[in-house]
Write a protein that holds these residues in place. Structure first.
Motif, PDB file in Angstrom:
ATOM      1  N   VAL A 151      -0.420 -56.446   2.397  1.00  0.00           N
ATOM      2  CA  VAL A 151      -1.354 -55.759   3.304  1.00  0.00           C
ATOM      3  C   VAL A 151      -2.623 -55.407   2.532  1.00  0.00           C
ATOM      4  O   VAL A 151      -2.566 -55.010   1.362  1.00  0.00           O
ATOM      5  N   ASN A 152      -3.774 -55.583   3.185  1.00  0.00           N
ATOM      6  CA  ASN A 152      -5.041 -55.382   2.476  1.00  0.00           C
ATOM      7  C   ASN A 152      -6.072 -54.710   3.390  1.00  0.00           C
ATOM      8  O   ASN A 152      -5.816 -54.491   4.582  1.00  0.00           O
ATOM      9  N   PRO A 153      -7.243 -54.353   2.855  1.00  0.00           N
ATOM     10  CA  PRO A 153      -8.232 -53.600   3.642  1.00  0.00           C
ATOM     11  C   PRO A 153      -8.727 -54.331   4.887  1.00  0.00           C
ATOM     12  O   PRO A 153      -9.173 -53.677   5.846  1.00  0.00           O
ATOM     13  N   LEU A 154      -8.679 -55.666   4.911  1.00  0.00           N
ATOM     14  CA  LEU A 154      -9.100 -56.402   6.116  1.00  0.00           C
ATOM     15  C   LEU A 154      -8.307 -55.929   7.333  1.00  0.00           C
ATOM     16  O   LEU A 154      -8.824 -55.890   8.452  1.00  0.00           O
ATOM     17  N   CYS A 155      -7.049 -55.564   7.101  1.00  0.00           N
ATOM     18  CA  CYS A 155      -6.159 -55.166   8.201  1.00  0.00           C
ATOM     19  C   CYS A 155      -6.656 -53.908   8.902  1.00  0.00           C
ATOM     20  O   CYS A 155      -6.281 -53.654  10.048  1.00  0.00           O
ATOM     21  N   PHE A 156      -7.463 -53.120   8.204  1.00  0.00           N
ATOM     22  CA  PHE A 156      -7.901 -51.834   8.748  1.00  0.00           C
ATOM     23  C   PHE A 156      -9.407 -51.804   8.986  1.00  0.00           C
ATOM     24  O   PHE A 156      -9.987 -50.724   9.154  1.00  0.00           O
ATOM     25  N   GLY A 157     -10.052 -52.978   8.957  1.00  0.00           N
ATOM     26  CA  GLY A 157     -11.491 -53.036   9.193  1.00  0.00           C
ATOM     27  C   GLY A 157     -12.307 -52.472   8.047  1.00  0.00           C
ATOM     28  O   GLY A 157     -13.463 -52.085   8.230  1.00  0.00           O
ATOM     29  N   GLN A 158     -11.693 -52.415   6.843  1.00  0.00           N
ATOM     30  CA  GLN A 158     -12.388 -51.871   5.676  1.00  0.00           C
ATOM     31  C   GLN A 158     -12.890 -53.010   4.782  1.00  0.00           C
ATOM     32  O   GLN A 158     -12.393 -54.127   4.848  1.00  0.00           O
ATOM     33  N   THR A 159     -13.867 -52.687   3.942  1.00  0.00           N
ATOM     34  CA  THR A 159     -14.367 -53.636   2.945  1.00  0.00           C
ATOM     35  C   THR A 159     -13.698 -53.340   1.609  1.00  0.00           C
ATOM     36  O   THR A 159     -13.717 -52.188   1.150  1.00  0.00           O
ATOM     37  N   ALA A 160     -13.108 -54.352   1.005  1.00  0.00           N
ATOM     38  CA  ALA A 160     -12.464 -54.176  -0.304  1.00  0.00           C
ATOM     39  C   ALA A 160     -13.518 -54.253  -1.396  1.00  0.00           C
ATOM     40  O   ALA A 160     -14.203 -55.270  -1.533  1.00  0.00           O
ATOM     41  N   LEU A 161     -13.661 -53.170  -2.138  1.00  0.00           N
ATOM     42  CA  LEU A 161     -14.600 -53.172  -3.267  1.00  0.00           C
ATOM     43  C   LEU A 161     -13.873 -53.531  -4.563  1.00  0.00           C
ATOM     44  O   LEU A 161     -14.410 -54.224  -5.413  1.00  0.00           O
ATOM     45  N   LEU A 162     -12.648 -53.010  -4.714  1.00  0.00           N
ATOM     46  CA  LEU A 162     -11.841 -53.294  -5.901  1.00  0.00           C
ATOM     47  C   LEU A 162     -10.375 -53.255  -5.499  1.00  0.00           C
ATOM     48  O   LEU A 162      -9.967 -52.372  -4.743  1.00  0.00           O
ATOM     49  N   GLY A 163      -9.608 -54.206  -5.992  1.00  0.00           N
ATOM     50  CA  GLY A 163      -8.166 -54.202  -5.749  1.00  0.00           C
ATOM     51  C   GLY A 163      -7.426 -54.474  -7.038  1.00  0.00           C
ATOM     52  O   GLY A 163      -7.900 -55.242  -7.877  1.00  0.00           O
ATOM     53  N   CYS A 164      -6.282 -53.837  -7.196  1.00  0.00           N
ATOM     54  CA  CYS A 164      -5.430 -54.111  -8.360  1.00  0.00           C
ATOM     55  C   CYS A 164      -4.027 -54.454  -7.883  1.00  0.00           C
ATOM     56  O   CYS A 164      -3.399 -53.683  -7.159  1.00  0.00           O
ATOM     57  N   ASP A 165      -3.577 -55.623  -8.287  1.00  0.00           N
ATOM     58  CA  ASP A 165      -2.251 -56.129  -7.941  1.00  0.00           C
ATOM     59  C   ASP A 165      -1.209 -55.335  -8.732  1.00  0.00           C
ATOM     60  O   ASP A 165      -1.224 -55.356  -9.963  1.00  0.00           O
ATOM     61  N   VAL A 166      -0.334 -54.612  -8.033  1.00  0.00           N
ATOM     62  CA  VAL A 166       0.719 -53.881  -8.746  1.00  0.00           C
ATOM     63  C   VAL A 166       2.105 -54.485  -8.489  1.00  0.00           C
ATOM     64  O   VAL A 166       3.122 -53.818  -8.699  1.00  0.00           O
ATOM     65  N   TRP A 167       2.142 -55.756  -8.075  1.00  0.00           N
ATOM     66  CA  TRP A 167       3.408 -56.483  -8.082  1.00  0.00           C
ATOM     67  C   TRP A 167       3.830 -56.655  -9.548  1.00  0.00           C
ATOM     68  O   TRP A 167       2.973 -56.844 -10.420  1.00  0.00           O
ATOM     69  N   GLU A 168       5.119 -56.646  -9.809  1.00  0.00           N
ATOM     70  CA  GLU A 168       5.565 -56.762 -11.205  1.00  0.00           C
ATOM     71  C   GLU A 168       5.056 -58.040 -11.865  1.00  0.00           C
ATOM     72  O   GLU A 168       4.815 -58.067 -13.071  1.00  0.00           O
ATOM     73  N   HIS A 169       4.855 -59.117 -11.081  1.00  0.00           N
ATOM     74  CA  HIS A 169       4.409 -60.374 -11.699  1.00  0.00           C
ATOM     75  C   HIS A 169       3.021 -60.235 -12.343  1.00  0.00           C
ATOM     76  O   HIS A 169       2.637 -61.057 -13.148  1.00  0.00           O
ATOM     77  N   SER A 170       2.288 -59.171 -11.984  1.00  0.00           N
ATOM     78  CA  SER A 170       0.951 -58.988 -12.532  1.00  0.00           C
ATOM     79  C   SER A 170       0.969 -58.314 -13.903  1.00  0.00           C
ATOM     80  O   SER A 170       0.001 -58.428 -14.647  1.00  0.00           O
ATOM     81  N   TYR A 171       2.050 -57.611 -14.220  1.00  0.00           N
ATOM     82  CA  TYR A 171       2.018 -56.841 -15.479  1.00  0.00           C
ATOM     83  C   TYR A 171       3.255 -56.942 -16.349  1.00  0.00           C
ATOM     84  O   TYR A 171       3.241 -56.463 -17.478  1.00  0.00           O
ATOM     85  N   TYR A 172       4.337 -57.558 -15.877  1.00  0.00           N
ATOM     86  CA  TYR A 172       5.584 -57.437 -16.628  1.00  0.00           C
ATOM     87  C   TYR A 172       5.565 -58.169 -17.969  1.00  0.00           C
ATOM     88  O   TYR A 172       6.196 -57.729 -18.927  1.00  0.00           O
ATOM     89  N   ILE A 173       4.817 -59.267 -18.055  1.00  0.00           N
ATOM     90  CA  ILE A 173       4.761 -59.991 -19.340  1.00  0.00           C
ATOM     91  C   ILE A 173       4.023 -59.149 -20.382  1.00  0.00           C
ATOM     92  O   ILE A 173       4.445 -59.054 -21.536  1.00  0.00           O
ATOM     93  N   ASP A 174       2.924 -58.519 -19.973  1.00  0.00           N
ATOM     94  CA  ASP A 174       2.081 -57.801 -20.938  1.00  0.00           C
ATOM     95  C   ASP A 174       2.442 -56.330 -21.101  1.00  0.00           C
ATOM     96  O   ASP A 174       2.249 -55.760 -22.172  1.00  0.00           O
ATOM     97  N   PHE A 175       2.936 -55.701 -20.048  1.00  0.00           N
ATOM     98  CA  PHE A 175       3.185 -54.256 -20.104  1.00  0.00           C
ATOM     99  C   PHE A 175       4.624 -53.877 -19.768  1.00  0.00           C
ATOM    100  O   PHE A 175       4.945 -52.690 -19.704  1.00  0.00           O
ATOM    101  N   ARG A 176       5.471 -54.900 -19.545  1.00  0.00           N
ATOM    102  CA  ARG A 176       6.860 -54.632 -19.159  1.00  0.00           C
ATOM    103  C   ARG A 176       6.913 -53.653 -17.984  1.00  0.00           C
ATOM    104  O   ARG A 176       6.252 -53.873 -17.013  1.00  0.00           O
ATOM    105  N   ASN A 177       7.652 -52.568 -18.085  1.00  0.00           N
ATOM    106  CA  ASN A 177       7.806 -51.667 -16.931  1.00  0.00           C
ATOM    107  C   ASN A 177       6.718 -50.591 -16.867  1.00  0.00           C
ATOM    108  O   ASN A 177       6.785 -49.705 -16.019  1.00  0.00           O
ATOM    109  N   LYS A 178       5.716 -50.674 -17.733  1.00  0.00           N
ATOM    110  CA  LYS A 178       4.728 -49.586 -17.838  1.00  0.00           C
ATOM    111  C   LYS A 178       3.537 -49.809 -16.912  1.00  0.00           C
ATOM    112  O   LYS A 178       2.420 -50.123 -17.355  1.00  0.00           O
ATOM    113  N   ARG A 179       3.770 -49.663 -15.612  1.00  0.00           N
ATOM    114  CA  ARG A 179       2.693 -49.885 -14.638  1.00  0.00           C
ATOM    115  C   ARG A 179       1.491 -48.969 -14.873  1.00  0.00           C
ATOM    116  O   ARG A 179       0.354 -49.419 -14.767  1.00  0.00           O
ATOM    117  N   PRO A 180       1.688 -47.679 -15.183  1.00  0.00           N
ATOM    118  CA  PRO A 180       0.510 -46.832 -15.440  1.00  0.00           C
ATOM    119  C   PRO A 180      -0.349 -47.335 -16.602  1.00  0.00           C
ATOM    120  O   PRO A 180      -1.584 -47.232 -16.553  1.00  0.00           O
TER     121      PRO A 180
END
Ligand code: FE
Length: 200
Positions: A151-180
């Protein structure tokens, strides 16, 4: 039009010194994003959505309030999200935030640091897969939001200025479980603020 996988706007190893490895981008762009493109094309073929723009498909297949979204929505929205995500990051140390964006963030959140704190908290607080966003709402106000899955800002009629993928596939190799830690690094080193400002 059929979905196509865009090339990354930089080399796969261009962000490695900034905390996003070549291996992460090989998996994330070449395999995960490609799967959304390939699956989206299979699901859209022969439906009323064939030939429609990506944005129209995302808006048209989103079901407000539904726990599960359709396969067409999930793959189309994730294709859009990743198209934008690659452009929202960039190589090079010390990326400068344009003055207009700095002013807009300060006016809306009190300070750039408060915006970053809110954005990081949204990403860390998204239970399970999803995204953290800085959006411009329909009334022009800047807000930090979080969304589940694709789900993304288009769904709510908003403009996306910045987005960060917080699916585990985006960070698990480099940060393991440390999402923050991934979110803090994203905000401090990876964001292409020129790209964010261009969306204002
Ligand atoms: Fe992703």
């Amino acid at each position: 039009m059929a979905f196509t996988l865009p090339d990354l706007p930089y080399a796969h190893d261009a962000l490695a010194s900034l905390g996003m490895s070549k291996e992460t981008l090989e998996y994330h762009h070449d395999l995960h994003h490609k799967a959304y493109v390939d699956n989206g094309n299979k699901l859209v073929a022969g439906t009323e959505w064939e030939g429609k723009s990506l944005e129209d498909i995302v808006r048209g297949t989103y079901q407000a309030g539904a726990v599960a979204q359709s396969g067409i929505f999930n793959n189309a929205s994730q294709h859009w999200n990743h198209n934008e995500f690659w452009k929202m990051m960039g190589p090079g140390e010390n990326k400068k935030m344009p003055g207009a964006l700095e002013k807009a963030l300060t006016d809306s959140f009190g300070s750039v640091q408060k915006f970053k704190d809110d954005f990081a908290a949204a990403g860390a607080g998204q239970f399970g897969s999803g995204w953290a966003w800085l959006v411009k709402d329909k009334d022009g106000a800047l807000k930090v939001t979080k969304t589940e899955n694709g789900v993304n800002p288009l769904c709510f009629g908003q403009t996306a200025l910045l987005g960060c993928d917080v699916w585990e596939h985006s960070y698990y190799i480099d940060f393991r479980n440390k999402r923050p830690a991934y979110l803090a690094n994203f905000l401090d080193k990876l964001v292409n603020w020129e790209n964010v400002a261009s969306r204002l």
